[in-house]
Design an enzyme around this catalytic site. Structure first.
Site, PDB file in Angstrom:
ATOM      1  N   TYR A 144      53.675  26.768  17.866  1.00  0.00           N
ATOM      2  CA  TYR A 144      52.637  26.681  18.906  1.00  0.00           C
ATOM      3  C   TYR A 144      52.333  28.040  19.540  1.00  0.00           C
ATOM      4  CZ  TYR A 144      54.507  21.858  18.949  1.00  0.00           C
ATOM      5  OH  TYR A 144      54.972  20.609  18.623  1.00  0.00           O
ATOM      6  N   GLU A 189      54.595   8.555  31.398  1.00  0.00           N
ATOM      7  CA  GLU A 189      55.513   8.877  30.286  1.00  0.00           C
ATOM      8  C   GLU A 189      55.783  10.372  30.196  1.00  0.00           C
ATOM      9  OE1 GLU A 189      53.081   7.585  27.041  1.00  0.00           O
ATOM     10  OE2 GLU A 189      53.491   5.469  27.354  1.00  0.00           O
ATOM     11  N   PRO A 190      56.320  10.977  31.243  1.00  0.00           N
ATOM     12  CA  PRO A 190      56.569  12.417  31.156  1.00  0.00           C
ATOM     13  C   PRO A 190      57.772  12.727  30.263  1.00  0.00           C
ATOM     14  CG  PRO A 190      57.399  11.566  33.233  1.00  0.00           C
ATOM     15  CD  PRO A 190      56.757  10.403  32.518  1.00  0.00           C
ATOM     16  N   GLY A 191      57.644  13.777  29.464  1.00  0.00           N
ATOM     17  CA  GLY A 191      58.766  14.241  28.653  1.00  0.00           C
ATOM     18  C   GLY A 191      59.097  15.666  29.040  1.00  0.00           C
ATOM     19  N   CYS A 211      64.512  33.814   6.520  1.00  0.00           N
ATOM     20  CA  CYS A 211      63.664  34.581   5.619  1.00  0.00           C
ATOM     21  C   CYS A 211      62.205  34.166   5.718  1.00  0.00           C
ATOM     22  CB  CYS A 211      64.141  34.392   4.184  1.00  0.00           C
ATOM     23  SG  CYS A 211      65.890  34.683   4.049  1.00  0.00           S
ATOM     24  N   GLU A 212      61.615  34.354   6.863  1.00  0.00           N
ATOM     25  CA  GLU A 212      60.191  34.089   7.081  1.00  0.00           C
ATOM     26  C   GLU A 212      59.743  35.029   8.182  1.00  0.00           C
ATOM     27  OE1 GLU A 212      58.307  30.717   6.758  1.00  0.00           O
ATOM     28  OE2 GLU A 212      59.876  29.547   5.808  1.00  0.00           O
ATOM     29  N   TYR A 217      61.262  19.630  23.269  1.00  0.00           N
ATOM     30  CA  TYR A 217      60.764  19.971  21.937  1.00  0.00           C
ATOM     31  C   TYR A 217      61.524  21.179  21.377  1.00  0.00           C
ATOM     32  CZ  TYR A 217      57.334  16.806  23.833  1.00  0.00           C
ATOM     33  OH  TYR A 217      56.750  15.721  24.426  1.00  0.00           O
TER      34      TYR A 217
HETATM   35  C1  LIG Z   1      54.417  13.215  23.540  1.00  0.00           C
HETATM   36  C2  LIG Z   1      54.031  12.038  24.335  1.00  0.00           C
HETATM   37  C3  LIG Z   1      54.395  11.945  25.686  1.00  0.00           C
HETATM   38  C4  LIG Z   1      55.126  13.046  26.416  1.00  0.00           C
HETATM   39  O1  LIG Z   1      54.370  14.204  26.584  1.00  0.00           O
HETATM   40  P1  LIG Z   1      54.944  15.400  27.479  1.00  0.00           P
HETATM   41  O2  LIG Z   1      53.934  16.465  27.320  1.00  0.00           O
HETATM   42  O3  LIG Z   1      56.264  15.789  26.918  1.00  0.00           O
HETATM   43  O4  LIG Z   1      55.053  14.903  28.878  1.00  0.00           O
HETATM   44  C5  LIG Z   1      54.071  10.785  26.358  1.00  0.00           C
HETATM   45  N1  LIG Z   1      53.415   9.763  25.759  1.00  0.00           N
HETATM   46  C6  LIG Z   1      53.044   9.826  24.462  1.00  0.00           C
HETATM   47  C7  LIG Z   1      52.336   8.677  23.859  1.00  0.00           C
HETATM   48  C8  LIG Z   1      53.338  10.952  23.714  1.00  0.00           C
HETATM   49  O5  LIG Z   1      52.965  11.015  22.427  1.00  0.00           O
END
Ligand SMILES: *Cc1c(COP(=O)(O)O)cnc(C)c1O
Length: 421
Positions: free
Chosen positions: A318, A275-277, A346-347, A375
């Site tokens: 972060y 599940e790469p994002g 304004c922060e 993100y």
């Molecule tokens: C956030 C998340 C991801 C993706 O993470 P990345 O760091 O963006 O690759 C995959 N699976 C789950 C369950 C997540 O919460």
């Protein structure tokens, strides 16, 4: 590698000069490269070549319909963490059997939405959630494939706000309790146990934490199979990091990650889901902004941009670093000076960088925040009633606005006034 390069002294997104987009769309705006998205998706897909697998893009990293559609067209599945993301994936044409539903607190309404629309698998994160899912599925006369998210208690060695695999984190069930929970799951109506799920955090820059977690998953697979469960799928989560600066150590490549997965889990004969994002979309997007003012302070020079923390919150949230580059290429050898790069909100937290060495910049100049695709836009807001930042997708010489900047009226008219006022 990405497709944001200087050409003839001007930063381009693929074949489009960024000043051309700024002229049409105004600033600030996010800009994504189709070629980079496709390249990164394929790196993961090819890393698992020969293994039965599905790359489920983590929608939360960047959820614009055009991005989802681009990735779905390449064969990506999707990992969603809310009913809204499920609806987004479906609206982008992703069939239910390619959607994995993750997340620590799914409501019954969200479960119903996914079950009625079709879902590949629900990743269950607690026993109360398991019981709720059973009730909902049985109520609909359906059986839902599930994996239980286990918390392997490994240190992902990443920023505390994005570490999820230690026992003190809220995610998953302790791996030591897995047998009990799987036994309960197997006995429930409407539940079909198919696999194990793990996700230990985000922006990991070493393979070792993944390896430790996957080893525990391999061991658990054997234990659960011996208990009579048909474990045939392993969901390994996302989390592989990206280089945010050119100088720091490069995180592992997808091909190395894939090789490690084979080593640790290849013998089990399971279908693999990842599940790469961030790694798919992070370096495929930039945030382009214009310098409003240069302000000299007590021993500090401030570069005041028209982008702010509401458009890109990662530095404030972060302590994240984003490389900031001028859109017009600086002449080689030109001197650099330190700037505090800030937005107009304004922060004091609305600071992108302190003492950042940059070439000379003037009012009206364009700058780009690199590695802002993940993100970034998804966490943007209208704080200070600043219009939600628009998004643009480039494909070779074409570009299109994929989320328009709202007008002031559009923003204001979302509010409604009670009749007594
Ligand atoms: C956030 C998340 C991801 C993706 O993470 P990345 O760091 O963006 O690759 C995959 N699976 C789950 C369950 C997540 O919460």
């Amino acid at each position: 590698m990405d497709h944001f390069l200087y050409r003839d002294g001007v930063l381009h997104a693929e074949d489009v000069p960024l000043p051309e987009i700024a002229e049409t769309v105004g600033t600030p705006f996010y800009c994504y490269s189709t070629a980079t998205l496709a390249r990164h998706f394929r790196l993961f897909d090819e890393a698992l070549d020969g293994v039965d697998h599905l790359v489920c893009y983590a929608v939360k990293a960047a959820s614009n319909q055009a991005i989802l559609k681009t990735l779905a067209g390449l064969g990506a599945g999707m990992d969603v963490v809310s009913g809204g993301e499920y609806a987004r994936a479906r609206a982008a044409g992703v069939p239910g059997e390619r959607i994995v539903f993750s997340g620590v607190g799914k409501t019954r309404d969200e479960m119903r939405l996914a079950l009625e629309g079709g879902v590949r698998q629900v990743n269950v994160e607690s026993e109360p959630e398991l019981h709720a899912l059973s009730e909902v599925a049985a109520g609909l006369g359906l059986s839902v494939p599930i994996a239980v998210r286990v918390n392997p208690d490994v240190d992902a060695r990443t920023h505390a706000k994005i570490a999820t695999g230690k026992s003190e984190n809220k995610f998953g069930i302790p791996i030591a309790r897995a047998r009990e929970v799987y036994a309960a799951a197997a006995a429930l109506p409407g539940i079909e146990v198919v696999g194990i799920d793990v996700h230990i955090g985000s922006q990991l820059t070493a393979l070792e934490p993944f390896r430790l977690a996957y080893r525990k998953v391999a061991e658990l697979t054997g234990v659960l199979r011996a208990d009579g469960h048909d474990i045939r799928r392993l969901d390994l989560g996302g989390g592989l990091g990206i280089p945010y600066t050119r100088s720091n150590e490069a995180p592992p490549l997808p091909v190395e990650y894939g090789a490690m997965i084979r080593e640790e889990l290849g013998h089990l004969g399971c279908e693999i889901e990842i599940e790469p994002g961030r790694l798919i979309v992070g370096n495929a997007g930039i945030l382009v902004s214009r310098v409003i003012y240069l302000k000299s302070g007590e021993g500090r020079d401030f570069l005041i941009l028209d982008a702010a923390m509401n458009d890109l919150i990662r530095p404030a949230m972060y302590d994240a670093h984003h490389d900031i580059v001028p859109v017009v290429e600086p002449t080689p050898g030109v001197g650099q000076a330190p700037y505090d790069v800030v937005g107009p909100v304004c922060e004091s937290g609305d600071t992108f960088a302190r003492g950042r060495m940059l070439p000379p910049l003037a009012e009206g100049d364009l700058v780009a925040f690199r590695s802002a695709g993940a993100y970034g836009a998804v966490m943007s807001s209208e704080y200070n009633t600043r219009p939600l930042v628009p998004e643009v997708l480039v494909n070779e010489r074409d570009f299109a606005v994929i989320r328009a900047r709202p007008t002031f009226d559009e923003m204001i008219n979302r509010d409604t006034i009670p009749e007594w006022l």
